[in-house]
Design a protein around this motif. Structure first.
Motif, PDB file in Angstrom:
ATOM      1  N   GLN A 208       0.806  -1.158  -0.012  1.00 47.15           N
ATOM      2  CA  GLN A 208      -0.175  -0.064  -0.043  1.00 47.15           C
ATOM      3  C   GLN A 208       0.830   1.278  -0.151  1.00 47.15           C
ATOM      4  O   GLN A 208       0.584   2.007  -0.606  1.00 47.15           O
ATOM      5  CB  GLN A 208      -1.097  -0.010   1.198  1.00 47.15           C
ATOM      6  N   ILE A 209       1.985   1.412   0.663  1.00 47.47           N
ATOM      7  CA  ILE A 209       2.722   2.379   1.039  1.00 47.47           C
ATOM      8  C   ILE A 209       3.626   2.706  -0.236  1.00 47.47           C
ATOM      9  O   ILE A 209       3.896   4.094  -0.753  1.00 47.47           O
ATOM     10  CB  ILE A 209       3.482   2.427   2.353  1.00 47.47           C
ATOM     11  N   ALA A 210       4.173   1.599  -0.793  1.00 50.27           N
ATOM     12  CA  ALA A 210       4.945   1.822  -1.988  1.00 50.27           C
ATOM     13  C   ALA A 210       3.905   2.230  -3.206  1.00 50.27           C
ATOM     14  O   ALA A 210       4.718   2.750  -4.049  1.00 50.27           O
ATOM     15  CB  ALA A 210       5.501   0.177  -2.431  1.00 50.27           C
ATOM     16  N   ALA A 211       2.695   2.195  -3.159  1.00 50.59           N
ATOM     17  CA  ALA A 211       1.979   2.529  -4.450  1.00 50.59           C
ATOM     18  C   ALA A 211       1.350   4.056  -4.328  1.00 50.59           C
ATOM     19  O   ALA A 211       0.840   4.385  -5.017  1.00 50.59           O
ATOM     20  CB  ALA A 211       0.758   1.635  -4.350  1.00 50.59           C
ATOM     21  N   MET A 212       1.597   4.496  -2.883  1.00 48.14           N
ATOM     22  CA  MET A 212       1.205   5.751  -2.941  1.00 48.14           C
ATOM     23  C   MET A 212       1.932   6.800  -3.479  1.00 48.14           C
ATOM     24  O   MET A 212       3.309   6.506  -3.887  1.00 48.14           O
ATOM     25  CB  MET A 212       1.497   6.369  -1.408  1.00 48.14           C
TER      26      MET A 212
END
Length: 216
Positions: A208-212
């Protein structure tokens, strides 16, 4: 883009050993995160003297009931087996002060992410699977050699006060930010995952954080 992951841990924390294994698996599941992992220091008990304490007496004083301690160990042994860890709590004879181990991890980090990870993994294994005293400078030197660190003058560095203050300051900074237990994962410098979470939980958070977007 790379995802920075800071892992606050102590090498005498069995849950941190589990956390390392689960993080490794989570990163395999999310290769697109292109994560860079840095291991940060924490001391569960900085009051332990430099030469350590008798493990059995220390744990008895800390937990009181030997039955309770056996139950905790049994649970960890079961969880560890699922992650490829062979916990041998009966082989541990000393409870070390981990400040010097954290200095070694810090120096390993200056030589590269992979070397630092190997040093951390070797320290966990030496303590929990082999029952070695990871406060002993000879053990730390051997860990460094086997992990590919440059070991010139390492004995002198360990005997000196080099980076003791820096490690203690880093621990104090983590505590000031609310870190009271380990492992504690900090993703992208701002998102936190506390505890030895299951691999799926870590992988989901990383994804999730990598995709932000970077600006988020």
């Amino acid at each position: 883009m790379t995802l920075r992951i800071d892992v606050v841990s102590d090498v005498v924390c069995p849950w941190c050993f589990l956390g390392m294994k689960r993080l490794d698996r989570a990163l395999v599941q999310v290769p697109e995160a292109n994560a860079v992992v840095t291991w940060r220091p924490f001391q569960l008990d900085p009051s332990i003297p430099p030469n350590g304490l008798d493990r059995q007496q220390y744990m008895q004083a800390k937990f009181g009931s030997s039955d309770r301690l056996q139950q905790i160990h049994a649970t960890l042994e079961q969880l560890g087996a699922a992650e490829g860890i062979s916990f041998r709590f009966d082989a541990i004879t000393r409870s070390p002060n981990t400040l010097d181990a954290h200095r070694l991890i810090r120096w390993a980090g200056a030589e590269g992410e992979a070397i630092q990870r190997d040093v951390v993994a070797e320290l966990f294994s030496r303590y929990f699977e082999q029952g070695q005293d990871i406060g002993d400078h000879d053990v730390l030197t051997d860990v460094a050699e086997r992990s590919g660190m440059a070991t010139a003058n390492l004995g002198e560095r360990l005997t000196s006060a080099e980076d003791r203050g820096a490690v203690q300051a880093e621990i104090a900074e983590a505590q000031s930010k609310g870190v009271s237990g380990v492992p504690f994962f900090i993703l992208a410098g701002r998102y936190a995952v506390s505890g030895a979470q299951e691999t799926a939980v870590l992988a989901d958070a990383i994804a999730q954080i990598a995709a932000m977007p970077k600006e988020a």
